[in-house]
Design a protein around this motif. Structure first.
Motif, mmCIF file in Angstrom:
data_model
loop_
_atom_site.group_PDB
_atom_site.id
_atom_site.type_symbol
_atom_site.label_atom_id
_atom_site.label_comp_id
_atom_site.label_asym_id
_atom_site.label_seq_id
_atom_site.Cartn_x
_atom_site.Cartn_y
_atom_site.Cartn_z
ATOM 1 N N GLY A 140 0.823 -1.198 0.000
ATOM 2 C CA GLY A 140 0.000 0.000 0.000
ATOM 3 C C GLY A 140 0.860 1.252 0.000
ATOM 4 N N PHE A 141 0.319 2.334 -0.552
ATOM 5 C CA PHE A 141 1.043 3.603 -0.631
ATOM 6 C C PHE A 141 0.491 4.577 0.415
ATOM 7 C CE2 PHE A 141 1.619 2.942 -5.500
ATOM 8 C CZ PHE A 141 2.524 1.921 -5.252
ATOM 9 N N ALA A 142 1.389 5.254 1.102
ATOM 10 C CA ALA A 142 0.971 6.305 2.034
ATOM 11 C C ALA A 142 0.602 7.551 1.241
ATOM 12 C CB ALA A 142 2.101 6.614 3.014
ATOM 13 N N LYS A 143 -0.517 8.156 1.596
ATOM 14 C CA LYS A 143 -0.941 9.364 0.894
ATOM 15 C C LYS A 143 -0.068 10.544 1.254
ATOM 16 C CE LYS A 143 -4.987 12.271 0.014
ATOM 17 N NZ LYS A 143 -6.440 12.491 0.295
ATOM 18 N N ASN A 144 0.352 10.601 2.515
ATOM 19 C CA ASN A 144 1.115 11.759 2.990
ATOM 20 C C ASN A 144 2.488 11.339 3.474
ATOM 21 O OD1 ASN A 144 -1.146 13.607 2.697
ATOM 22 N ND2 ASN A 144 -2.020 12.595 4.493
ATOM 23 N N LEU A 145 3.387 12.283 3.470
ATOM 24 C CA LEU A 145 4.731 12.058 3.985
ATOM 25 C C LEU A 145 4.765 12.332 5.489
ATOM 26 C CD1 LEU A 145 6.751 13.708 1.112
ATOM 27 C CD2 LEU A 145 7.008 11.340 1.853
ATOM 28 N N PRO A 146 5.670 11.674 6.211
ATOM 29 C CA PRO A 146 5.792 11.951 7.650
ATOM 30 C C PRO A 146 6.271 13.390 7.895
ATOM 31 C CG PRO A 146 6.869 9.873 7.062
ATOM 32 C CD PRO A 146 6.549 10.575 5.779
ATOM 33 N N GLU B 122 18.388 8.632 -0.645
ATOM 34 C CA GLU B 122 17.318 9.386 -1.296
ATOM 35 C C GLU B 122 16.360 8.471 -2.044
ATOM 36 O OE1 GLU B 122 18.139 13.318 -3.240
ATOM 37 O OE2 GLU B 122 17.653 12.138 -5.047
ATOM 38 N N GLY B 123 15.074 8.812 -1.956
ATOM 39 C CA GLY B 123 14.047 8.121 -2.711
ATOM 40 C C GLY B 123 13.128 9.121 -3.397
ATOM 41 N N ILE B 124 12.365 8.618 -4.367
ATOM 42 C CA ILE B 124 11.378 9.439 -5.064
ATOM 43 C C ILE B 124 10.034 9.260 -4.374
ATOM 44 C CG2 ILE B 124 10.280 9.938 -7.271
ATOM 45 C CD1 ILE B 124 13.309 10.399 -7.260
ATOM 46 N N TRP B 125 9.386 10.359 -4.007
ATOM 47 C CA TRP B 125 8.096 10.279 -3.327
ATOM 48 C C TRP B 125 7.133 9.466 -4.166
ATOM 49 C CZ3 TRP B 125 3.957 14.661 -3.038
ATOM 50 C CH2 TRP B 125 2.953 14.288 -2.112
ATOM 51 N N ILE B 126 6.485 8.507 -3.552
ATOM 52 C CA ILE B 126 5.616 7.591 -4.284
ATOM 53 C C ILE B 126 4.454 8.326 -4.938
ATOM 54 C CG2 ILE B 126 4.092 6.983 -2.356
ATOM 55 C CD1 ILE B 126 5.615 4.537 -4.937
ATOM 56 N N GLN B 127 3.978 9.416 -4.320
ATOM 57 C CA GLN B 127 2.858 10.143 -4.906
ATOM 58 C C GLN B 127 3.282 10.958 -6.127
ATOM 59 O OE1 GLN B 127 -0.193 9.566 -4.326
ATOM 60 N NE2 GLN B 127 0.127 8.246 -2.549
ATOM 61 N N ASP C 17 11.860 20.927 -9.307
ATOM 62 C CA ASP C 17 10.973 20.397 -10.348
ATOM 63 C C ASP C 17 9.758 19.819 -9.627
ATOM 64 O OD1 ASP C 17 9.609 18.986 -12.264
ATOM 65 O OD2 ASP C 17 11.347 17.886 -13.020
ATOM 66 N N LYS C 18 8.593 20.445 -9.786
ATOM 67 C CA LYS C 18 7.407 20.026 -9.043
ATOM 68 C C LYS C 18 6.947 18.616 -9.390
ATOM 69 C CE LYS C 18 5.493 24.612 -8.116
ATOM 70 N NZ LYS C 18 4.305 25.488 -8.269
ATOM 71 N N SER C 19 7.415 18.070 -10.515
ATOM 72 C CA SER C 19 7.009 16.715 -10.888
ATOM 73 C C SER C 19 7.825 15.652 -10.177
ATOM 74 C CB SER C 19 7.127 16.528 -12.405
ATOM 75 O OG SER C 19 8.493 16.516 -12.817
ATOM 76 N N VAL C 20 8.887 16.061 -9.482
ATOM 77 C CA VAL C 20 9.753 15.106 -8.784
ATOM 78 C C VAL C 20 10.006 15.590 -7.366
ATOM 79 C CG1 VAL C 20 11.895 13.794 -8.837
ATOM 80 C CG2 VAL C 20 10.912 14.622 -10.973
ATOM 81 N N CYS C 21 9.233 15.117 -6.436
ATOM 82 C CA CYS C 21 9.487 15.410 -5.031
ATOM 83 C C CYS C 21 10.327 14.273 -4.451
ATOM 84 C CB CYS C 21 8.179 15.538 -4.253
ATOM 85 S SG CYS C 21 7.218 16.998 -4.675
ATOM 86 N N GLY D 141 7.911 17.315 -0.299
ATOM 87 C CA GLY D 141 6.473 17.201 -0.479
ATOM 88 C C GLY D 141 5.697 18.292 0.227
ATOM 89 N N PRO D 142 4.374 18.242 0.104
ATOM 90 C CA PRO D 142 3.521 19.239 0.762
ATOM 91 C C PRO D 142 3.673 19.152 2.273
ATOM 92 C CG PRO D 142 2.288 17.849 -0.796
ATOM 93 C CD PRO D 142 3.618 17.238 -0.631
ATOM 94 N N SER D 143 3.481 20.258 3.010
ATOM 95 C CA SER D 143 3.067 21.515 2.398
ATOM 96 C C SER D 143 4.202 22.537 2.380
ATOM 97 C CB SER D 143 1.898 22.087 3.220
ATOM 98 O OG SER D 143 2.348 22.284 4.572
#
Length: 470
Positions: A351-357, A453-458, A398-402, A390-392
């Motif tokens: 499962g994917f987390a919607k939000n980052l810690p 480093e990782g790429i945010w799943i969202q 580059d907003k396409s790569v958090c 990530g937010p907020s």
């Protein structure tokens, strides 16, 4: 299949025994009394006897005899080490009886265990630390008094600032020498609970064998009463968290080159529709494009030469891919989504987390993968989320790569691993890079620090849906 007897013989000829001899020579240079050298010899022969216990025969007989003689000498001649030597004598004697091996002499296991308990009871109260309770626990196991052994084990586990190396060695002693898990359901529950306690502690990596992960993920949990007795009031929650981690690990596989079995990275099972809606409930694999890609510049292997094996499900069963469904360049999202060819593994998608810690310097993350192309492992030490874009509050160039950065130790082979949050093992990122000296910091900063480093799943899901990131 490689003959186990030949494997053990190789260890005997070239490995443990030879290594022990070299270590003994080194120890003797700084050990005029010879006590340390004798301890090394005893431990080496005991470990070899345990390794040979599956095959028996002359190999096991020789190792058992030598180990018994070494510990018997200590038991008879060294009062300071008598308790530990005596416990190992009882354990070896019990193991030998089960394997129908002969020993240089018979010992009355119950009488020796009772005598050791009498010796332990003379220990001053201020000296009764975890090692004291571990010895009492083994003595009670020798007497088949598992209730009292469990009480001693609870004292060890609930000791503040527990030494996890000691806990690991103690668990292995109960499991491998005393065969505690095979004695009863209660004994099996103790081993499972101790394993969970080890993983829950703060140490470098949990490198549980894949078959152990499979067992822990698929068998019933110990009774709630036992978990509370050993781990404390929060025991059931601790074990549920631990078991969920084991179940998550089953869905993480090692990516390798088909035919040559060369391991090149990690991948994990996802629900295809969570990334690319048209895939619906189809199970797919996510990894890095620098692990698998049909674009030469990404430096990954091609999909037609790649396969994946889920060691914690069936390490002998490889799965091939029919195609790359979607791939983003190494310099962008560094992500590849692969579709299975034919059968799919009997595992659940992560499962994917919607939000980052929160970025408060306290949040833990866990990386599950195959570092250096080796065994499945979970990074648990120093595993703090350092920063993210990530937010907020994130300001990615580059907003396409958090991106997400964390201090969790990773190695080559972890590429493509899931990065999971600390409370329910949901994926927050796809691991893709690390630098223990100079990783460029996030949010447009120019300075560096040691980080992974990782790429945010969202970010990946947004790209898969063809949406424009906010």
């Amino acid at each position: 299949m490689v003959n186990k007897g030949l494997q053990v013989q190789k260890v005997l000829d070239n490995g443990l025994a030879g290594g022990a001899s070299a270590l003994v020579e080194l120890v003797e240079e700084h050990d005029p009394s010879g006590k340390m050298a004798q301890a090394v010899r005893a431990r080496a022969w005991k470990e070899l006897a345990l390794k040979a216990s599956d095959v028996g025969g002359t190999i096991a007989q020789e190792a058992m005899t030598r180990a018994f003689n070494e510990y018997k000498s200590v038991y008879d001649m060294d009062p300071e080490r008598r308790v530990r030597a005596g416990l190992n004598l009882i354990g070896l004697s019990t193991l030998a009886a089960g394997m129908r091996l002969s020993l240089p002499e018979d010992i009355d296991r119950a009488r020796v265990a009772s005598g050791l308990l009498e010796d332990l009871n003379k220990t001053p109260q201020v000296q009764r630390g975890p090692e004291f309770h571990a010895s009492r626990a083994e003595a009670f196991v020798a007497l088949r008094d598992i209730d009292r052994a469990q009480a001693e084990i609870a004292t060890i586990v609930q000791t503040p600032a527990l030494n996890v190396e000691m806990l690991g060695a103690f668990t292995n002693q109960l499991k491998n020498l005393w065969k505690l898990a095979e004695l009863s359901e209660q004994g099996s529950g103790i081993i499972k609970t101790l394993t969970a306690a080890r993983v829950a502690q703060d140490f470098t990596t949990a490198k549980l064998p894949a078959d152990v992960i499979k067992e822990l993920a698929t068998t019933p949990s110990p009774p709630t009463s036992q978990l509370e007795a050993i781990l404390g009031p929060d025991g059931p929650q601790t074990y549920d968290w631990f078991k969920l981690g084991m179940e998550t690990s089953q869905s993480v596989g090692v990516v390798r080159i088909s035919g040559v079995n060369k391991r090149v990275g990690t991948g994990f099972i996802v629900r295809g529709g969570d990334i690319i809606p048209s895939l619906g409930d189809e199970l797919c694999v996510m990894t890095n494009s620098h692990v698998v890609s049909d674009v030469a510049e990404d430096e990954g292997i091609s999909a037609d030469e790649a396969e994946i094996v889920f060691d914690a499900i069936d390490k002998a069963k490889p799965y091939r891919f029919s195609q790359i469904e979607r791939s983003w360049r190494r310099t962008h999202l560094d992500t590849t989504v692969l579709r299975f060819q034919g059968a799919v593994p009997p595992a659940s998608p992560l499962g994917f987390a919607k939000n980052l810690p929160l970025r408060d310097g306290k949040q833990r993350v866990y990386v599950i993968g195959y570092p250096n192309g080796g065994d499945l492992s979970i990074s648990l030490h120093n595993n703090i989320l350092l920063d993210h874009e990530g937010p907020s509050e994130g300001t990615p160039p580059d907003k396409s790569v958090c991106r997400v950065q964390y201090s969790t130790p990773t190695e080559h082979g972890n590429s493509g691993s899931p990065v999971c949050n600390g409370h329910n093992w949901k994926v927050i990122a796809l691991h893709h890079a690390g630098d223990e000296h100079a990783m460029r910091r996030l949010n447009g900063r120019d300075d560096t620090w040691p980080a992974n480093e990782g790429i945010w799943i969202q970010s990946i899901c947004t790209a898969g849906r063809g949406e424009t990131p906010e």
